[in-house]
Design a protein around this motif. Structure first.
Motif, PDB file in Angstrom:
ATOM      1  N   PHE A  23       0.843  -1.201   0.000  1.00  0.00           N
ATOM      2  CA  PHE A  23       0.000   0.000   0.000  1.00  0.00           C
ATOM      3  C   PHE A  23       0.879   1.251   0.000  1.00  0.00           C
ATOM      4  O   PHE A  23       0.617   2.224  -0.701  1.00  0.00           O
ATOM      5  CB  PHE A  23      -0.923  -0.001   1.228  1.00  0.00           C
ATOM      6  CG  PHE A  23      -1.777   1.239   1.309  1.00  0.00           C
ATOM      7  CD1 PHE A  23      -2.841   1.411   0.433  1.00  0.00           C
ATOM      8  CD2 PHE A  23      -1.505   2.222   2.239  1.00  0.00           C
ATOM      9  CE1 PHE A  23      -3.632   2.566   0.485  1.00  0.00           C
ATOM     10  CE2 PHE A  23      -2.282   3.375   2.301  1.00  0.00           C
ATOM     11  CZ  PHE A  23      -3.348   3.543   1.422  1.00  0.00           C
ATOM     12  N   GLN A  24       1.963   1.204   0.781  1.00  0.00           N
ATOM     13  CA  GLN A  24       2.840   2.373   0.899  1.00  0.00           C
ATOM     14  C   GLN A  24       3.461   2.738  -0.454  1.00  0.00           C
ATOM     15  O   GLN A  24       3.515   3.911  -0.839  1.00  0.00           O
ATOM     16  CB  GLN A  24       3.945   2.064   1.911  1.00  0.00           C
ATOM     17  CG  GLN A  24       4.721   3.285   2.335  1.00  0.00           C
ATOM     18  CD  GLN A  24       5.893   2.896   3.239  1.00  0.00           C
ATOM     19  OE1 GLN A  24       6.112   1.729   3.531  1.00  0.00           O
ATOM     20  NE2 GLN A  24       6.663   3.883   3.655  1.00  0.00           N
ATOM     21  N   GLY A  25       3.903   1.712  -1.193  1.00  0.00           N
ATOM     22  CA  GLY A  25       4.496   1.953  -2.501  1.00  0.00           C
ATOM     23  C   GLY A  25       3.484   2.549  -3.471  1.00  0.00           C
ATOM     24  O   GLY A  25       3.794   3.479  -4.224  1.00  0.00           O
ATOM     25  N   ARG A  26       2.244   2.020  -3.420  1.00  0.00           N
ATOM     26  CA  ARG A  26       1.210   2.557  -4.310  1.00  0.00           C
ATOM     27  C   ARG A  26       0.860   3.988  -3.932  1.00  0.00           C
ATOM     28  O   ARG A  26       0.638   4.833  -4.798  1.00  0.00           O
ATOM     29  CB  ARG A  26      -0.040   1.672  -4.245  1.00  0.00           C
ATOM     30  CG  ARG A  26       0.190   0.270  -4.773  1.00  0.00           C
ATOM     31  CD  ARG A  26      -1.114  -0.447  -5.037  1.00  0.00           C
ATOM     32  NE  ARG A  26      -1.901  -0.723  -3.839  1.00  0.00           N
ATOM     33  CZ  ARG A  26      -1.788  -1.814  -3.096  1.00  0.00           C
ATOM     34  NH1 ARG A  26      -0.906  -2.731  -3.418  1.00  0.00           N
ATOM     35  NH2 ARG A  26      -2.560  -1.997  -2.043  1.00  0.00           N
ATOM     36  N   ALA A  27       0.813   4.259  -2.617  1.00  0.00           N
ATOM     37  CA  ALA A  27       0.470   5.609  -2.169  1.00  0.00           C
ATOM     38  C   ALA A  27       1.527   6.609  -2.647  1.00  0.00           C
ATOM     39  O   ALA A  27       1.195   7.677  -3.163  1.00  0.00           O
ATOM     40  CB  ALA A  27       0.340   5.653  -0.648  1.00  0.00           C
ATOM     41  N   LYS A  28       2.828   6.248  -2.509  1.00  0.00           N
ATOM     42  CA  LYS A  28       3.899   7.148  -2.977  1.00  0.00           C
ATOM     43  C   LYS A  28       3.728   7.432  -4.463  1.00  0.00           C
ATOM     44  O   LYS A  28       3.876   8.566  -4.920  1.00  0.00           O
ATOM     45  CB  LYS A  28       5.272   6.512  -2.747  1.00  0.00           C
ATOM     46  CG  LYS A  28       5.765   6.602  -1.319  1.00  0.00           C
ATOM     47  CD  LYS A  28       7.150   5.992  -1.245  1.00  0.00           C
ATOM     48  CE  LYS A  28       7.739   6.106   0.156  1.00  0.00           C
ATOM     49  NZ  LYS A  28       8.954   5.293   0.279  1.00  0.00           N
ATOM     50  N   HIS A  29       3.427   6.367  -5.214  1.00  0.00           N
ATOM     51  CA  HIS A  29       3.254   6.488  -6.662  1.00  0.00           C
ATOM     52  C   HIS A  29       2.116   7.469  -6.985  1.00  0.00           C
ATOM     53  O   HIS A  29       2.281   8.381  -7.793  1.00  0.00           O
ATOM     54  CB  HIS A  29       2.969   5.098  -7.245  1.00  0.00           C
ATOM     55  CG  HIS A  29       2.482   5.107  -8.659  1.00  0.00           C
ATOM     56  ND1 HIS A  29       3.278   5.499  -9.717  1.00  0.00           N
ATOM     57  CD2 HIS A  29       1.284   4.786  -9.196  1.00  0.00           C
ATOM     58  CE1 HIS A  29       2.576   5.409 -10.846  1.00  0.00           C
ATOM     59  NE2 HIS A  29       1.371   4.976 -10.555  1.00  0.00           N
ATOM     60  N   PHE A  30       0.968   7.296  -6.303  1.00  0.00           N
ATOM     61  CA  PHE A  30      -0.179   8.146  -6.643  1.00  0.00           C
ATOM     62  C   PHE A  30      -0.043   9.569  -6.096  1.00  0.00           C
ATOM     63  O   PHE A  30      -0.629  10.491  -6.658  1.00  0.00           O
ATOM     64  CB  PHE A  30      -1.493   7.494  -6.206  1.00  0.00           C
ATOM     65  CG  PHE A  30      -1.930   6.437  -7.166  1.00  0.00           C
ATOM     66  CD1 PHE A  30      -2.344   6.783  -8.447  1.00  0.00           C
ATOM     67  CD2 PHE A  30      -1.898   5.087  -6.831  1.00  0.00           C
ATOM     68  CE1 PHE A  30      -2.736   5.820  -9.365  1.00  0.00           C
ATOM     69  CE2 PHE A  30      -2.283   4.117  -7.746  1.00  0.00           C
ATOM     70  CZ  PHE A  30      -2.704   4.488  -9.013  1.00  0.00           C
ATOM     71  N   PHE A  31       0.724   9.763  -5.015  1.00  0.00           N
ATOM     72  CA  PHE A  31       0.992  11.141  -4.594  1.00  0.00           C
ATOM     73  C   PHE A  31       1.738  11.881  -5.707  1.00  0.00           C
ATOM     74  O   PHE A  31       1.508  13.063  -5.944  1.00  0.00           O
ATOM     75  CB  PHE A  31       1.800  11.188  -3.286  1.00  0.00           C
ATOM     76  CG  PHE A  31       0.928  11.257  -2.057  1.00  0.00           C
ATOM     77  CD1 PHE A  31       0.239  12.421  -1.738  1.00  0.00           C
ATOM     78  CD2 PHE A  31       0.766  10.151  -1.228  1.00  0.00           C
ATOM     79  CE1 PHE A  31      -0.594  12.482  -0.620  1.00  0.00           C
ATOM     80  CE2 PHE A  31      -0.067  10.199  -0.100  1.00  0.00           C
ATOM     81  CZ  PHE A  31      -0.747  11.370   0.205  1.00  0.00           C
ATOM     82  N   MET A  32       2.628  11.171  -6.413  1.00  0.00           N
ATOM     83  CA  MET A  32       3.331  11.783  -7.545  1.00  0.00           C
ATOM     84  C   MET A  32       2.375  12.021  -8.717  1.00  0.00           C
ATOM     85  O   MET A  32       2.388  13.069  -9.352  1.00  0.00           O
ATOM     86  CB  MET A  32       4.466  10.860  -8.037  1.00  0.00           C
ATOM     87  CG  MET A  32       5.623  10.714  -7.076  1.00  0.00           C
ATOM     88  SD  MET A  32       6.673  12.175  -7.013  1.00  0.00           S
ATOM     89  CE  MET A  32       7.595  12.012  -8.538  1.00  0.00           C
ATOM     90  N   VAL A  33       1.531  11.022  -8.997  1.00  0.00           N
ATOM     91  CA  VAL A  33       0.661  11.090 -10.170  1.00  0.00           C
ATOM     92  C   VAL A  33      -0.402  12.184 -10.014  1.00  0.00           C
ATOM     93  O   VAL A  33      -0.764  12.861 -10.975  1.00  0.00           O
ATOM     94  CB  VAL A  33      -0.022   9.725 -10.399  1.00  0.00           C
ATOM     95  CG1 VAL A  33      -1.080   9.805 -11.485  1.00  0.00           C
ATOM     96  CG2 VAL A  33       1.003   8.671 -10.770  1.00  0.00           C
TER      97      VAL A  33
END
Length: 324
Positions: A23-33
């Protein structure tokens, strides 16, 4: 002084930078997106990012390019260009426009929920915006026809308005705070109509499923149902904090002398509160489910199962892109 070593040409920039199984990796990704600052980038910056990414994919690494610069270029490129067609996306349909656009629309929906014309107008604006987003982020494999777009748009708008007006008439005799939740119920109902209709072609024909190495195994409607269900859940989740928390705060504030003295602060305050919720809710709800979703072969339709078992009897899990 030495030149920094040049980057290896082996970094996989087709995938996100962070591990998408957490979840943490996906959250970092979507904060960028979903970073709204991407909207302020000039056309030249976007073209530059596109050049870096396309050159890198072709195996040319400009001297002195650092890994951070490469990833920055990838995220800028992804924020503005469609992943399947490579064309520049409509500004308000990009993921980075989600927070500013939703914040304005939701803030206004929550402020002007008392009169019928205002309910009609803001639910219509919201569904028009949704249609643009869904069209802009459509899967490149299955283009949406103008008639499907039109049907989904009209049905979702009608659904939202009917829900909003129906609930509004029911809440007349209930405490004021309940009336404030009507816009949320309407938005949730519209999402349940809008997304499946926009993606009806996937429900009829299925979406591509692959093994873990990305080899295509066929199409599955069961996978499409799961993908669309996950998207509906995360879209409703995105709207929930922004539409659930501000009403409580505003209800309390409206009883104070301050807002009675400055009633024109109602809308900006509401929009600000909604924005604060959305900055976090948007990326975190996008991250609820992995973009590359999976399901056991045993859950697929019997004929798809049979075809897969013929090719690869050992295969237990298939993967698919759930869309956004």
């Amino acid at each position: 002084q030495k030149m920094p070593p040049s980057l290896p040409a082996t970094i996989n920039i087709r995938e996100p930078r962070w591990d998408q199984s957490t979840f943490q990796g996906r959250a970092k990704h979507f904060f960028m997106v979903t970073d709204p600052r991407n909207l302020l980038l000039s056309g030249a910056t976007l073209e530059e990012a596109r050049r870096v990414v396309e050159n890198y994919r072709a195996g040319t690494v400009p001297p002195g390019l650092t890994e951070d610069q490469l990833w920055r270029a990838k995220y800028i490129y992804d924020s503005a260009f469609h992943p399947d067609t490579g064309e520049k996306m409509l500004l308000i349909g990009r993921m980075s426009a989600q927070v500013p656009m939703n914040m304005t629309i939701t803030g206004c929906m929550l402020t002007f929920y008392r009169t019928t014309p205002a309910v009609l107008f803001w639910q219509w604006v919201n569904q028009s915006f949704n249609a643009v987003v869904n069209y802009t982020n459509r899967s490149g494999d299955a283009p949406i026809t103008p008639s499907q777009l039109g049907t989904a748009y009209v049905s979702a708008t009608t659904g939202a308005v009917v829900t909003a007006l129906g609930l509004k008439s029911l809440t007349k005799h209930l405490p004021a705070i309940i009336g404030r939740y009507v816009p949320f119920a309407a938005v949730a109902a519209a999402n349940c109509i809008n997304i499946p209709l926009m993606r009806q072609r996937e429900l009829k024909l299925g979406i591509p499923i692959t093994d873990e190495n990305g080899n295509r195994l066929g199409e599955s409607t069961a996978a499409a149902q799961k993908a669309i269900f996950q998207v509906v859940v995360s879209r409703i989740g995105m709207a929930a904090p922004a539409m659930a928390i501000p009403p409580v705060i505003m209800n309390a504030l409206e009883k104070r002398a301050f807002l009675k003295r400055y009633p024109y602060l109602n809308a900006p305050l509401q929009v600000g509160l909604v924005g604060l919720c959305l900055v976090f809710a948007t990326p975190l709800c996008c991250a609820l489910f992995p973009q590359k979703s999976s399901m056991p072969v045993s859950r697929l339709e019997p004929e798809v199962q049979a075809r897969i078992r013929e090719k690869d009897p050992q295969l237990e899990i298939v993967y698919f892109n759930k869309g956004l």
